[in-house]
Enzyme design. Structure first.
Site, mmCIF file in Angstrom:
data_model
loop_
_atom_site.group_PDB
_atom_site.id
_atom_site.type_symbol
_atom_site.label_atom_id
_atom_site.label_comp_id
_atom_site.label_asym_id
_atom_site.label_seq_id
_atom_site.Cartn_x
_atom_site.Cartn_y
_atom_site.Cartn_z
ATOM 1 N N PRO A 155 7.522 -33.061 14.621
ATOM 2 C CA PRO A 155 6.648 -32.938 16.017
ATOM 3 C C PRO A 155 5.644 -33.507 16.337
ATOM 4 C CG PRO A 155 6.162 -31.239 14.437
ATOM 5 C CD PRO A 155 6.830 -32.035 13.677
ATOM 6 N N CYS A 156 6.065 -34.968 16.617
ATOM 7 C CA CYS A 156 4.819 -35.744 17.106
ATOM 8 C C CYS A 156 4.185 -35.433 18.357
ATOM 9 C CB CYS A 156 5.596 -37.485 17.012
ATOM 10 S SG CYS A 156 5.597 -38.305 15.715
ATOM 11 N N HIS A 157 5.211 -34.975 19.024
ATOM 12 C CA HIS A 157 4.703 -34.463 20.523
ATOM 13 C C HIS A 157 3.561 -33.568 20.497
ATOM 14 C CE1 HIS A 157 7.975 -31.839 19.325
ATOM 15 N NE2 HIS A 157 7.481 -30.784 20.356
#
Length: 202
Positions: A155-157
DNA sequence: AAGCGCGGCGCGA
DNA sequence: TCGCGCCGCGCTT
């Protein structure tokens, strides 16, 4: 090694998502996720695929077709607002996410391991991730994340800048549609989390 | 050696 | 309060 790719359209975003699986020729069960790639439009998708020479659903075994369908559905659901933890779901389906292969250095591996602890609806910062692994190389962390082959799953976001700015996504800080996409994901997760909290209060 | 999805600081609008 | 430039940082290419 066999590649199977498929793509779905994200209607609310006007983007394409390419999902690539692979497996050993003789292996029965193990399906490996190779990459998830967001493309801005049809043309970009075709271009990208031409370079990579992926095969689109060429003779998939029955069981794998099911797996592929299921994971496409999950991603579609997630993108249209479903409260879904993609990493867990992929694990459940026995789809291997080859973290060691994609993040070979110990630094990069540590970075994504600590990122994977950030749950749905939560956020963190590049510097927090650094602190968690005892490094002040904040830029280097961004450097790792920008090449994340599994956006959504890793989950880079959920990683924002320490000062509250949104930071980059999928390799860029300047590309507007990528930043909008990041924002969109954050919004989805936040509204779902709020909804859940409300229900929990009753 | 160069380039970064960063952070902190200092500056001038 | 911004936006920008600069430096330090440490990792990847």
């Amino acid at each position: 090694m066999k590649f199977i790719a498929s793509h779905i359209k994200v209607s609310s975003l006007n983007a394409k998502v390419l999902i690539v699986f692979k497996w050993q020729k003789e292996s029965q069960e193990k399906v490996i996720l190779d990459e998830i790639k967001f493309l801005e439009n049809e043309r970009m998708l075709v271009e990208y695929n031409n370079n990579k020479k992926y095969e689109f659903f060429e003779n998939p075994l029955e069981i794998k077709q099911e797996l592929i369908k299921k994971s496409l559905n999950l991603i579609e659901n997630y993108l249209s607002g479903g409260y879904i933890n993609l990493y867990d779901e992929f694990k459940k389906m026995n789809i291997e996410i080859p973290l060691r292969e994609k993040f070979p250095s110990s630094f990069s591996y540590k970075v994504i391991q600590s990122l994977l602890k950030i749950k749905y609806g939560e956020s963190t910062s590049y510097s927090y991730l650094g602190d968690a692994i005892g490094s002040r190389a904040y830029r280097a962390i961004g450097n790792i994340l920008r090449k994340n082959p599994f956006p959504l799953i890793i989950p880079c976001h959920r990683v924002l800048r320490k000062n509250g700015q949104i930071g980059g996504f999928m390799g860029s800080r300047k590309n507007l549609w990528k930043i909008e996409l990041k924002n969109h994901l954050i919004q989805i997760e936040q509204s779902n989390t709020k909804l859940k909290e409300k229900k929990g209060e009753r």
